[in-house]
Scaffold this motif. Structure first.
Motif, PDB file in Angstrom:
ATOM      1  N   ASN A   1       0.752  12.956   4.545  1.00 47.71           N
ATOM      2  CA  ASN A   1       0.051  12.976   3.266  1.00 47.71           C
ATOM      3  C   ASN A   1       0.626  11.959   2.287  1.00 47.71           C
ATOM      4  O   ASN A   1      -0.122  11.299   1.558  1.00 47.71           O
ATOM      5  CB  ASN A   1       0.081  14.380   2.660  1.00 47.71           C
ATOM      6  N   ILE A   2       1.937  11.820   2.241  1.00 46.54           N
ATOM      7  CA  ILE A   2       2.558  10.824   1.362  1.00 46.54           C
ATOM      8  C   ILE A   2       2.122   9.420   1.783  1.00 46.54           C
ATOM      9  O   ILE A   2       1.773   8.582   0.944  1.00 46.54           O
ATOM     10  CB  ILE A   2       4.091  10.956   1.383  1.00 46.54           C
TER      11      ILE A   2
ATOM     12  N   ILE B   1       8.672   6.178   2.867  1.00 40.09           N
ATOM     13  CA  ILE B   1       9.092   7.585   2.827  1.00 40.09           C
ATOM     14  C   ILE B   1       8.201   8.416   3.750  1.00 40.09           C
ATOM     15  O   ILE B   1       8.678   9.238   4.533  1.00 40.09           O
ATOM     16  CB  ILE B   1       9.066   8.131   1.384  1.00 40.09           C
ATOM     17  N   GLY B   2       6.893   8.191   3.656  1.00 39.58           N
ATOM     18  CA  GLY B   2       5.963   8.910   4.525  1.00 39.58           C
ATOM     19  C   GLY B   2       6.157   8.586   5.987  1.00 39.58           C
ATOM     20  O   GLY B   2       6.130   9.482   6.838  1.00 39.58           O
ATOM     21  N   LEU B   3       6.364   7.308   6.291  1.00 39.36           N
ATOM     22  CA  LEU B   3       6.593   6.906   7.682  1.00 39.36           C
ATOM     23  C   LEU B   3       7.876   7.521   8.224  1.00 39.36           C
ATOM     24  O   LEU B   3       7.909   7.997   9.357  1.00 39.36           O
ATOM     25  CB  LEU B   3       6.644   5.385   7.784  1.00 39.36           C
ATOM     26  N   TYR B   4       8.934   7.537   7.403  1.00 36.86           N
ATOM     27  CA  TYR B   4      10.193   8.154   7.829  1.00 36.86           C
ATOM     28  C   TYR B   4      10.001   9.651   8.097  1.00 36.86           C
ATOM     29  O   TYR B   4      10.493  10.175   9.094  1.00 36.86           O
ATOM     30  CB  TYR B   4      11.283   7.951   6.778  1.00 36.86           C
ATOM     31  N   ALA B   5       9.269  10.326   7.207  1.00 33.48           N
ATOM     32  CA  ALA B   5       9.058  11.765   7.399  1.00 33.48           C
ATOM     33  C   ALA B   5       8.260  12.039   8.669  1.00 33.48           C
ATOM     34  O   ALA B   5       8.537  13.000   9.379  1.00 33.48           O
ATOM     35  CB  ALA B   5       8.352  12.357   6.183  1.00 33.48           C
ATOM     36  N   MET B   6       7.294  11.184   8.969  1.00 29.83           N
ATOM     37  CA  MET B   6       6.487  11.397  10.172  1.00 29.83           C
ATOM     38  C   MET B   6       7.275  11.132  11.449  1.00 29.83           C
ATOM     39  O   MET B   6       7.067  11.803  12.458  1.00 29.83           O
ATOM     40  CB  MET B   6       5.247  10.501  10.154  1.00 29.83           C
TER      41      MET B   6
ATOM     42  N   LYS C   1       7.012  19.157   7.780  1.00 27.54           N
ATOM     43  CA  LYS C   1       7.552  17.950   7.143  1.00 27.54           C
ATOM     44  C   LYS C   1       6.813  16.709   7.630  1.00 27.54           C
ATOM     45  O   LYS C   1       6.585  15.774   6.863  1.00 27.54           O
ATOM     46  CB  LYS C   1       9.052  17.834   7.412  1.00 27.54           C
ATOM     47  N   LYS C   2       6.431  16.692   8.895  1.00 30.80           N
ATOM     48  CA  LYS C   2       5.641  15.577   9.419  1.00 30.80           C
ATOM     49  C   LYS C   2       4.282  15.509   8.722  1.00 30.80           C
ATOM     50  O   LYS C   2       3.800  14.422   8.395  1.00 30.80           O
ATOM     51  CB  LYS C   2       5.440  15.718  10.924  1.00 30.80           C
TER      52      LYS C   2
END
Length: 135
Positions: free
Chosen positions: A43-44, A24-29, A37-38
């Motif tokens: 942080n996630i 989820i964190g990698l997708y957001a980044m 959002k990045k």
């Protein structure tokens, strides 16, 4: 077959949870264009790694590595009876660094928004190109 899959999922719940959070964190980044959002994605991702490493340091039936009281003769300390504090200490340091990084990133994002009026990556890159070409 389904019973084996259910047992596997239950037995590896922590690892699966960390991998899902990491993705989820990698997708957001990588997939989002808004810089806030990045940052949340970063942080996630960071917290998934911290939780994973802390879970590696956990042991069932173990106690904290402190020998209480006076022992005569000195007590024999069995390493298998104690939790290793090193992963927890290292992750505490990682938490402090992460909070500092997030604070600096938020301050930079605030400055970017004040100067360019947006936090969308595409619009920001376009405005930077316009500023470079005109100046």
């Amino acid at each position: 077959m389904m019973e084996q899959a259910a047992r596997f999922l239950i037995g590896h719940f922590n690892g699966i949870t960390y991998i899902v959070l990491m993705m989820i964190g990698l997708y957001a980044m990588t997939g989002k264009s808004n810089l806030v959002k990045k940052l949340v994605g970063m942080n996630i991702f960071q917290w998934s790694i911290i939780l994973f490493v802390v879970s590696l340091g956990a042991k069932r039936g173990a106690t904290i590595p402190i020998v209480m009281g006076e022992h005569d003769p000195p007590a024999v300390i069995e390493a298998r009876e104690y939790v290793n504090p090193l992963p927890h200490v290292l992750m505490l340091t990682a938490i402090v660094v992460g909070v500092g990084t997030t604070g600096v990133a938020l301050a930079l994002l605030l400055r970017i928004h004040r100067k360019y009026g947006t936090l969308e990556e595409d619009v920001l890159l376009e405005r930077l190109r316009e500023a470079r070409d005109s100046g």
